[in-house]
Design an enzyme around this catalytic site. Structure first.
Site, short mmCIF file in Angstrom:
data_model
loop_
_atom_site.label_atom_id
_atom_site.label_comp_id
_atom_site.label_asym_id
_atom_site.label_seq_id
_atom_site.Cartn_x
_atom_site.Cartn_y
_atom_site.Cartn_z
N ASP A 214 -6.14 4.80 5.23
CA ASP A 214 -4.74 5.25 5.18
C ASP A 214 -4.35 5.96 6.48
OD1 ASP A 214 -2.27 6.06 4.08
OD2 ASP A 214 -3.16 6.14 2.10
N ASP B 125 4.99 2.39 -0.05
CA ASP B 125 4.39 2.08 -1.35
C ASP B 125 5.36 1.34 -2.27
OD1 ASP B 125 2.42 3.59 -0.27
OD2 ASP B 125 2.15 4.87 -2.03
C1 GAL Z 1 -0.76 6.18 0.05
C2 GAL Z 1 -1.00 4.70 -0.07
C3 GAL Z 1 -1.22 4.39 -1.54
C4 GAL Z 1 -2.42 5.17 -2.02
C5 GAL Z 1 -2.22 6.66 -1.75
C6 GAL Z 1 -3.45 7.46 -2.09
O1 GAL Z 1 -0.52 6.50 1.34
O2 GAL Z 1 0.10 4.00 0.43
O3 GAL Z 1 -1.41 3.01 -1.71
O4 GAL Z 1 -3.56 4.70 -1.37
O5 GAL Z 1 -1.91 6.88 -0.41
O6 GAL Z 1 -3.26 8.83 -1.93
#
Ligand code: GAL
Length: 760
Positions: free
Chosen positions: A508, A571
């Site tokens: 991430d 997301d």
């Molecule tokens: C976001 C990501 C999500 C999930 C989340 C976990 O940034 O886009 O898919 O992984 O973090 O905290």
């Protein structure tokens, strides 16, 4: 739970009921231009502050789309509006005013005339000082912002100018206000009385009976509403009425009631249910229309059939695992001709394991046999540097369990892949998202938290099922969920992943924004290069999935940092707005997708989702779900199921096990679809397939059934083509020059056109 009682069926003809609610009560539209400034100063909440030099911005779209690329952290919005007192006089319910501010990515404090009235979706009732750390904790980007004040709240200036000031904090990726509605209104019937269809799925019994539980709420703590509830189901093709009931409904304050309707309907037929609550004293209605699921995928036959990827990449000396995906009446026996040295096939379960030491292309013939016959298929193993030659097919814990993921839930997902038969259609990865981490110990070893007592053992278990395991981390000190990230520990973390047996890393961005605020292109790449070096030091093929929401047009450089896939957007959530916004914006990056280098428009939102621990049935309609799977397949996107696999229903399984749809996603040519035609009402996408045929998606963007006329020249082809409906797996005959098709609301027709005279 109650059964819906038949009431006064007599005079009500549902089809005659208006589709519209009565005109909204004194709604003030605040979706016009707001004032905007990046940075943070609480003095900007004060009504008298002069914002005339600030920029203008639309509240309905994130700031990145309006010229503030890569802006993370704080920014403020301001809007001035007169709220007329006559709104109270005209209202049906007079006691409360609502300010609706779409959604805000990630956190917000909202001020009315300098006073705090709301924070992260929760109304602040009285005079309160702003909490300085309101932007900590899980992101609230998906929470609708509705702040409700009593009509006598002194913070509202009736008949005068009011200033709404929004302090937004974006922790990374897309930021600020977006979505809809942006409006001020008195609370109305539809704000109190609501239908909820997401607390249960549809239950199929046999081929012709579907039952659906739904809930009716009156969320008002004071008002009682009396009226009638009418429920009717009609087929979508010919309007034929399948079901009709009406009952008297008295909704006491705070009531929350469950009903079940049982409807006789052929599983394959699209139909919808209309629910209307009509309040006696005002004549106002609250109405909802719910599409019923319909199953298009034919059940697999008794004869053996080989599914799944037809090409597979592996690096020399890395542990090899490929499970032959096949359907057919058990027991199935597996064999393979031409396997390279070092590989071994387990005849009873189709797992190919071992190690190849020599680079090269190996042509293999797979065979699966049962009592009814034998299926054969060519399979190519490419031993070289590139892995993930087709998009990964798997499951990820995030959209279902959020931070409540655990060892047990991961194992159950693996078991469900086998029990439901998903494994027989090529589904492979079981991926743990955020929420597994504890800390790095004093020697720099990353420790899983108590929900994951033994990572290595868990991975071995998943491998023993013939499946692979994924994990998640962030290049910053903290993940998006606030857990320990990999910052400065990249090499050790990668070693641990390899030791445990991890096959996939989702990496991430969160909190790296603190290290590189407003990052340059070089800074965007840097953390991914660091992890790449570490991953390449281990002798294990780990699919490298970049998750930085498309910043810096990652599709143009993701391959440089060895990414096998990269998120192209923020997301996803289970709404048409989110699905269509993401899915139909993928044309510009399409040319950058190739085998081993996939654009990733985020994970699937079908089945029971919820970002954990509380789940709900997806809010996408069945048509929207067909669109989701069809479009993601055309886009050559990684398909990561994001639902509770222990609660898979017949409809969701039908979406995930159509081998002809999955074959489009897994096509070895690895070309992503391009948009061939776009109108306000529909879009046509075309994907070139390895055998020269074309996969075509006709997408209806409207809320009504739509005939779509297709000219072959719009698809870039001419001559005679055999047309096949992919979902029903039926040939539709020859087409030439043009054809026309009806597409259901927000739905799709997924077709393959094969040049006449060419072989299947
Ligand atoms: C976001 C990501 C999500 C999930 C989340 C976990 O940034 O886009 O898919 O992984 O973090 O905290």
């Amino acid at each position: 739970m109650k059964s819906l009682k038949i009431g006064l069926v007599a005079a009500v003809v549902l089809s005659m009921l208006s589709c519209q609610r009565t005109a909204p009560v004194n709604k003030i539209d605040i979706s016009g231009l707001w004032k905007f400034h990046s940075g943070d100063d609480v003095a900007w909440s004060v009504a008298s502050f002069d914002d005339s030099k600030w920029e203008s911005i639309k509240p309905t779209d994130v700031w990145e789309h309006q010229g503030y690329k890569n802006l993370d952290g704080f920014a403020w919005y301001r809007f001035k509006v007169v709220i007329p007192h006559s709104m109270i006089d005209n209202a049906f319910i007079k006691d409360s005013l609502q300010i609706k501010l779409g959604k805000i990515d990630d956190y917000d404090q909202v001020f009315l005339n300098g006073e705090l009235i709301g924070e992260n979706g929760k109304t602040i009732a009285g005079k309160t000082n702003p909490r300085p750390d309101f932007f900590k904790g899980p992101s609230q980007w998906y929470t609708p912002r509705r702040y409700t004040l009593t009509a006598n709240d002194p913070r509202i200036l009736w008949d005068k100018e009011n200033v709404i000031a929004v302090r937004a904090y974006d922790s990374g990726g897309a930021g600020g206000m977006f979505s809809s509605p942006f409006e001020i209104s008195m609370i109305d019937l539809s704000d109190h009385v609501m239908f909820d269809f997401s607390q249960s799925g549809f239950n199929f019994s046999g081929d012709t009976m579907i039952s659906k539980q739904f809930e009716v709420y009156n969320i008002s703590s004071r008002e009682e509403f009396r009226g009638t509830l009418a429920v009717a189901a009609n087929r979508c093709d010919n309007g034929l009425e399948l079901f009709k009931q009406e009952t008297v409904l008295n909704l006491a304050p705070g009531i929350h009631t469950k009903y079940t309707v049982n409807i006789k309907k052929d599983n394959a037929v699209p139909a919808s249910i209309t629910f209307v609550f009509r309040e006696y004293s005002s004549g106002k209605e609250v109405k909802a229309v719910l599409e019923m699921p319909y199953i298009l995928t034919p059940a697999p036959g008794k004869a053996p059939r080989i599914n799944g990827a037809r090409v597979f990449g592996v690096r020399p000396r890395s542990p090899f695992l490929y499970t032959i995906a096949a359907t057919g009446e058990p027991p199935l026996t597996y064999s393979a001709e031409g396997l390279p040295e070092g590989l071994h096939l387990h005849a009873g379960n189709g797992m190919i394991t071992g190690v190849i030491s020599k680079k090269g292309e190996y042509k293999v013939k797979l065979k699966v046999t049962n009592a009814t016959g034998c299926a054969e298929r060519d399979f190519t193993i490419q031993c070289g540097e590139l892995i993930s030659l087709t998009p990964p097919l798997g499951w990820n814990s995030w959209n279902v369990w959020g931070l409540s993921v655990s060892d047990k839930k991961v194992r159950l997902a693996g078991d469900a892949f086998v029990a439901s038969g998903l494994i027989s259609h090529g589904w492979t990865y079981i991926n743990i998202d955020d929420g597994w981490e504890d800390i790095h110990d004093k020697n720099g070893n990353i420790l899983p938290n108590s929900k994951f007592p033994n990572m290595k053992e868990m991975c071995s278990y998943i491998h023993s099922l013939g499946l692979k395991v994924g994990i998640y981390s962030s290049p910053g000190p903290r993940t998006c969920g606030g857990y320990e990230g990999s910052y400065t520990f990249e090499e050790k973390d990668a070693q641990h992943y390899a030791e445990w047996g991890i096959d996939y890393l989702k990496y991430d961005w969160c909190s790296y924004g603190g290290i590189a605020p407003n990052p340059t292109d070089r800074q965007l790449k840097f953390p991914y290069q660091e992890m790449k070096k570490s991953l390449r030091k281990v002798t294990r093929d780990i699919h490298y999935s970049l998750c930085q929401y498309g910043m810096g047009d990652v599709w143009k450089w993701g391959h440089e940092v060895d990414g096998n896939s990269w998120r192209t957007t923020g997301d996803i959530e289970d709404s048409w707005e989110s699905l269509s916004g993401i899915g139909f914006s993928q044309d510009s990056c399409s040319l950058y997708s190739a085998p081993g280098r996939w654009n990733d428009p985020d994970m699937l939102v079908v089945g029971w989702v919820g970002w954990g621990p509380n789940l709900h049935y997806t809010r996408l309609s069945p048509n929207e779900q067909y669109t989701h799977i069809s479009l993601w397949s055309l886009l050559a996107a990684p398909l990561l199921i994001g639902c509770d696999l222990t609660q898979l229903d017949a409809f969701t399984l039908n979406l995930l096990t159509n081998d002809e749809v999955l074959a489009i996603n897994q096509d070895p040519l690895g070309k992503q679809a391009r948009r061939a035609l776009k109108t306000d009402e529909y879009q046509i996408w075309v994907r070139d397939l390895e055998d020269g045929s074309k996969a075509i998606g006709l997408f209806n963007l409207t809320g009504n059934p739509l005939p779509v006329d297709v000219r072959l020249e719009d698809l870039g082809i001419k001559g005679k083509w055999m047309m096949r409906d992919v979902w029903t797996q039926k040939d539709l005959g020859l087409v030439q020059t043009h054809f026309s098709m009806k597409v259901l609301p927000h739905g799709v027709r997924l077709l393959v056109l094969r040049k006449e005279g060419t072989k299947k």
